[in-house]
Design a protein around this motif. Sequence first.
Motif, PDB file in Angstrom:
ATOM      1  N   ALA A 255       0.878  -1.354  -0.089  1.00  0.00           N
ATOM      2  CA  ALA A 255       0.191   0.067   0.114  1.00  0.00           C
ATOM      3  C   ALA A 255       0.933   1.014   0.001  1.00  0.00           C
ATOM      4  O   ALA A 255       0.623   2.196  -0.709  1.00  0.00           O
ATOM      5  CB  ALA A 255      -1.006  -0.098   1.286  1.00  0.00           C
ATOM      6  N   ALA A 256       1.958   1.379   0.736  1.00  0.00           N
ATOM      7  CA  ALA A 256       3.056   2.290   0.822  1.00  0.00           C
ATOM      8  C   ALA A 256       3.553   2.536  -0.450  1.00  0.00           C
ATOM      9  O   ALA A 256       3.559   3.752  -1.131  1.00  0.00           O
ATOM     10  CB  ALA A 256       4.051   2.451   2.154  1.00  0.00           C
ATOM     11  N   GLY A 257       3.826   1.356  -1.127  1.00  0.00           N
ATOM     12  CA  GLY A 257       4.528   1.593  -2.484  1.00  0.00           C
ATOM     13  C   GLY A 257       3.608   1.930  -3.597  1.00  0.00           C
ATOM     14  O   GLY A 257       4.038   2.928  -4.510  1.00  0.00           O
ATOM     15  N   THR A 258       2.411   1.637  -3.258  1.00  0.00           N
ATOM     16  CA  THR A 258       1.352   2.250  -4.110  1.00  0.00           C
ATOM     17  C   THR A 258       1.325   3.812  -4.363  1.00  0.00           C
ATOM     18  O   THR A 258       1.311   4.453  -5.332  1.00  0.00           O
ATOM     19  CB  THR A 258       0.155   1.422  -4.153  1.00  0.00           C
ATOM     20  OG1 THR A 258       0.304   0.050  -4.176  1.00  0.00           O
ATOM     21  CG2 THR A 258      -1.138   2.080  -5.046  1.00  0.00           C
TER      22      THR A 258
ATOM     23  N   SER B   9      -8.039  -8.484   0.714  1.00  0.00           N
ATOM     24  CA  SER B   9      -6.722  -7.695   0.429  1.00  0.00           C
ATOM     25  C   SER B   9      -6.955  -6.270   1.302  1.00  0.00           C
ATOM     26  O   SER B   9      -6.521  -5.362   0.243  1.00  0.00           O
ATOM     27  CB  SER B   9      -5.841  -7.887  -0.540  1.00  0.00           C
ATOM     28  OG  SER B   9      -5.741  -9.021  -0.919  1.00  0.00           O
ATOM     29  N   PRO B  10      -7.633  -5.921   2.266  1.00  0.00           N
ATOM     30  CA  PRO B  10      -7.756  -4.574   2.588  1.00  0.00           C
ATOM     31  C   PRO B  10      -6.518  -3.904   2.725  1.00  0.00           C
ATOM     32  O   PRO B  10      -5.246  -4.492   2.889  1.00  0.00           O
ATOM     33  CB  PRO B  10      -8.362  -4.834   3.930  1.00  0.00           C
ATOM     34  CG  PRO B  10      -8.826  -6.054   4.272  1.00  0.00           C
ATOM     35  CD  PRO B  10      -8.031  -6.846   3.248  1.00  0.00           C
ATOM     36  N   ILE B  11      -6.330  -2.735   2.787  1.00  0.00           N
ATOM     37  CA  ILE B  11      -5.430  -1.501   2.446  1.00  0.00           C
ATOM     38  C   ILE B  11      -4.657  -1.449   1.253  1.00  0.00           C
ATOM     39  O   ILE B  11      -4.280  -0.577   0.422  1.00  0.00           O
ATOM     40  CB  ILE B  11      -4.457  -1.662   3.818  1.00  0.00           C
ATOM     41  CG1 ILE B  11      -4.071   0.073   3.818  1.00  0.00           C
ATOM     42  CG2 ILE B  11      -3.101  -2.459   3.813  1.00  0.00           C
ATOM     43  CD1 ILE B  11      -3.380   0.435   4.939  1.00  0.00           C
ATOM     44  N   ALA B  12      -4.288  -2.939   0.846  1.00  0.00           N
ATOM     45  CA  ALA B  12      -3.698  -2.862  -0.445  1.00  0.00           C
ATOM     46  C   ALA B  12      -4.593  -2.509  -1.626  1.00  0.00           C
ATOM     47  O   ALA B  12      -4.554  -1.846  -2.428  1.00  0.00           O
ATOM     48  CB  ALA B  12      -3.060  -4.069  -0.690  1.00  0.00           C
ATOM     49  N   SER B  13      -5.827  -3.246  -1.536  1.00  0.00           N
ATOM     50  CA  SER B  13      -7.131  -3.032  -2.605  1.00  0.00           C
ATOM     51  C   SER B  13      -7.249  -1.506  -2.512  1.00  0.00           C
ATOM     52  O   SER B  13      -7.648  -0.827  -3.555  1.00  0.00           O
ATOM     53  CB  SER B  13      -8.403  -3.855  -2.111  1.00  0.00           C
ATOM     54  OG  SER B  13      -8.208  -5.065  -2.196  1.00  0.00           O
ATOM     55  N   GLU B  14      -7.657  -0.884  -1.185  1.00  0.00           N
ATOM     56  CA  GLU B  14      -7.880   0.063  -1.240  1.00  0.00           C
ATOM     57  C   GLU B  14      -7.015   1.245  -1.587  1.00  0.00           C
ATOM     58  O   GLU B  14      -7.328   2.234  -2.417  1.00  0.00           O
ATOM     59  CB  GLU B  14      -8.131   0.651   0.320  1.00  0.00           C
ATOM     60  CG  GLU B  14      -9.579   0.405   0.651  1.00  0.00           C
ATOM     61  CD  GLU B  14      -9.680  -0.883   1.344  1.00  0.00           C
ATOM     62  OE1 GLU B  14      -8.582  -1.344   2.271  1.00  0.00           O
ATOM     63  OE2 GLU B  14     -10.479  -1.813   1.390  1.00  0.00           O
ATOM     64  N   ALA B  15      -5.616   1.093  -1.495  1.00  0.00           N
ATOM     65  CA  ALA B  15      -4.507   1.908  -1.834  1.00  0.00           C
ATOM     66  C   ALA B  15      -4.505   1.963  -3.561  1.00  0.00           C
ATOM     67  O   ALA B  15      -4.404   2.736  -4.061  1.00  0.00           O
ATOM     68  CB  ALA B  15      -3.237   1.554  -1.433  1.00  0.00           C
ATOM     69  N   GLN B  16      -4.856   0.725  -4.014  1.00  0.00           N
ATOM     70  CA  GLN B  16      -4.739   0.555  -5.358  1.00  0.00           C
ATOM     71  C   GLN B  16      -5.725   1.496  -6.161  1.00  0.00           C
ATOM     72  O   GLN B  16      -5.487   1.829  -7.478  1.00  0.00           O
ATOM     73  CB  GLN B  16      -4.910  -0.776  -5.879  1.00  0.00           C
ATOM     74  CG  GLN B  16      -4.158  -1.275  -7.118  1.00  0.00           C
ATOM     75  CD  GLN B  16      -4.144  -2.938  -6.890  1.00  0.00           C
ATOM     76  OE1 GLN B  16      -3.507  -3.603  -5.954  1.00  0.00           O
ATOM     77  NE2 GLN B  16      -4.665  -3.384  -7.884  1.00  0.00           N
ATOM     78  N   LYS B  17      -6.691   1.828  -5.464  1.00  0.00           N
ATOM     79  CA  LYS B  17      -7.673   2.906  -5.943  1.00  0.00           C
ATOM     80  C   LYS B  17      -7.654   4.245  -5.549  1.00  0.00           C
ATOM     81  O   LYS B  17      -7.654   5.140  -6.625  1.00  0.00           O
ATOM     82  CB  LYS B  17      -9.081   2.191  -5.636  1.00  0.00           C
ATOM     83  CG  LYS B  17      -9.416   1.023  -6.071  1.00  0.00           C
ATOM     84  CD  LYS B  17     -10.825   0.329  -5.926  1.00  0.00           C
ATOM     85  CE  LYS B  17     -11.010  -1.118  -6.302  1.00  0.00           C
ATOM     86  NZ  LYS B  17     -10.554  -1.486  -7.711  1.00  0.00           N
ATOM     87  N   VAL B  18      -7.329   4.543  -4.206  1.00  0.00           N
ATOM     88  CA  VAL B  18      -7.263   5.647  -3.803  1.00  0.00           C
ATOM     89  C   VAL B  18      -5.965   6.546  -4.033  1.00  0.00           C
ATOM     90  O   VAL B  18      -6.322   7.755  -4.788  1.00  0.00           O
ATOM     91  CB  VAL B  18      -7.544   5.590  -2.151  1.00  0.00           C
ATOM     92  CG1 VAL B  18      -6.925   7.220  -1.458  1.00  0.00           C
ATOM     93  CG2 VAL B  18      -8.483   5.118  -1.480  1.00  0.00           C
ATOM     94  N   ALA B  19      -5.104   5.887  -4.229  1.00  0.00           N
ATOM     95  CA  ALA B  19      -3.687   6.671  -4.739  1.00  0.00           C
ATOM     96  C   ALA B  19      -3.814   7.071  -6.079  1.00  0.00           C
ATOM     97  O   ALA B  19      -3.667   8.366  -6.549  1.00  0.00           O
ATOM     98  CB  ALA B  19      -2.406   5.735  -4.575  1.00  0.00           C
TER      99      ALA B  19
END
Length: 488
Positions: free
Chosen positions: A106-109, A151-161
């Motif tokens: 998520a951070a990397g995204t 895959s919470p946080i990773a899925s969200e980051a993939q959209k929010v970022a």
Amino acid sequence: MSPLPLYLAGTWTSGRGEPLASHNPVNNRVLAVVSTAGAADVDHAVAAGQAAMRNPAWRDLLPHQRAAFLHRIATLIERDAERLAQLQRQDNGKPILETRALVASAAGTFRYFAAVCETMEGDITPSRGNYLSLSTWEPLGVIAAITPWNSPIASEAQKVAPALAAGNAVIVKPSEFTPLLALELAKLSDEAGLPKGLLSVLPGTGASTGAALVAHPGIAKVTFTGGTATGRAIGRVAAEKIMPVSLELGGKSPNIVFADADLDQAINGVLFGLFSSQGQSCIAGSRIFIEESIYPAFTAKLAERVTALRIGDPVSERTQIGPLITPQHRDKVEGYVTLAREEGGRLLCGGTRPVDATLQAGNYFMPALIDGLNNRNRTAQEEIFGPVGVLLPFRDEDSLIAEANDSVYGLASGVWTGDFRRAWRIGRALNAGTVWINTYKQFSIATPFGGNAESGIGREKARDGLKAYMRQKSLYIDMSGRPIPWAD
Ligand code: NDP
């Protein structure tokens, strides 16, 4: 337990929906109760998102200034990485090594899309007259990001970022089973100083909060990850609204082992490809095709290795298999093992609840391999989303490709072979958005991801992942300084 507030237009508040409990899959105890959003909260979040986008404090930021917000969010995720990984382990039941990887991703995204935002260019297009013609990109509006539980946080980051990097406002509707990490992301975005209104996190059920968001006239795009049936329902609403939608949906991916593969490598790849995340993965390699000549030896070895997988509490770094998300989901997975038997399948290992007394309170299920079925059986066609694999022998490349592609899905696939020409041939012939060759489930944020057929529409990640949240605008600028002659 009093409900945790939701994040509505930059403030922490009680939603107008019924509170929801999130349970720890290890013992099914209530981990937290969260406030959920009602239709009026959705209206408020959309209006606030539109206002925040129009506000010069966001609208007029230069790309590198917008990118700075994403960098700050990434830094805060990294600062809190261990806490977030531990919380996610409890909310979702994945082993801690996996949740740490999701938090890092998520951070990397956020960092990646900060870089894409700063370096994105428009075009000067070839003109056909005495004018300058330009193609530029602009944000779409308020984006609804609807995510699943696996895959919470990773899925969200993939959209929010990417949605924020593109200049949009975003409203996240996390899964009712795993709302906590999206709320954590809201806290960190707030701390990062993201202008209020640009991000709202609205927990709730899909049928209420999710459906209200999708149908809202102020939502400019829905970016959805979840099951194909839900994706289809969202697609119908999107068609009525003439609204762009991206759908990352289910899968039933083939993982193919040729006799000339490095078989130790292939076994590890098949195990990881299917059983990590307890098989609760859209890309799980759940149809395992094995070349006939090695079928008996390979399946025997594979079953031995599956039996040795370490099932236990996700808190331990040694645990490979944690509990499934809910008791109802375990029932569903178990139902597929019953179905496989009815279809004539033979259980080579697992397929039952564990006998271990320490695991009784959780939604554990012993990883299973089934043979004796064919690719047309329902067990081989339907997404189980759990630790159940179907073993299928194949004779030659042509029959293999026909069977591997005989699926409504087209998300991912794996090929294990020592012959690079064959890898290329098979990789090109497979109907899948991603093909892994002599590896599986490896991801780079810089590489596009998405499905074919009923696995979805659109691609996420990579440089073009930003453009998925933008639209093109063409500009023509006169260079002649003369009136258009037609009007003379
Ligand atoms: P669901 O489709 O049930 O739910 C996904 C999200 O959609 C949840 O937040 C859900 O809310 C919401 N939702 C449900 N109904 C509606 C509706 N009518 N309108 C708007 N939103 C709605 O999937 P799961 O959560 O069960 O996740 C598993 C599925 O996700 C699998 O099929 C898996 O393959 C797929 N998936 C695909 C991935 C990909 O990248 N291709 C990655 C990960 C998973 P709630 O649950 O709160 O009711």
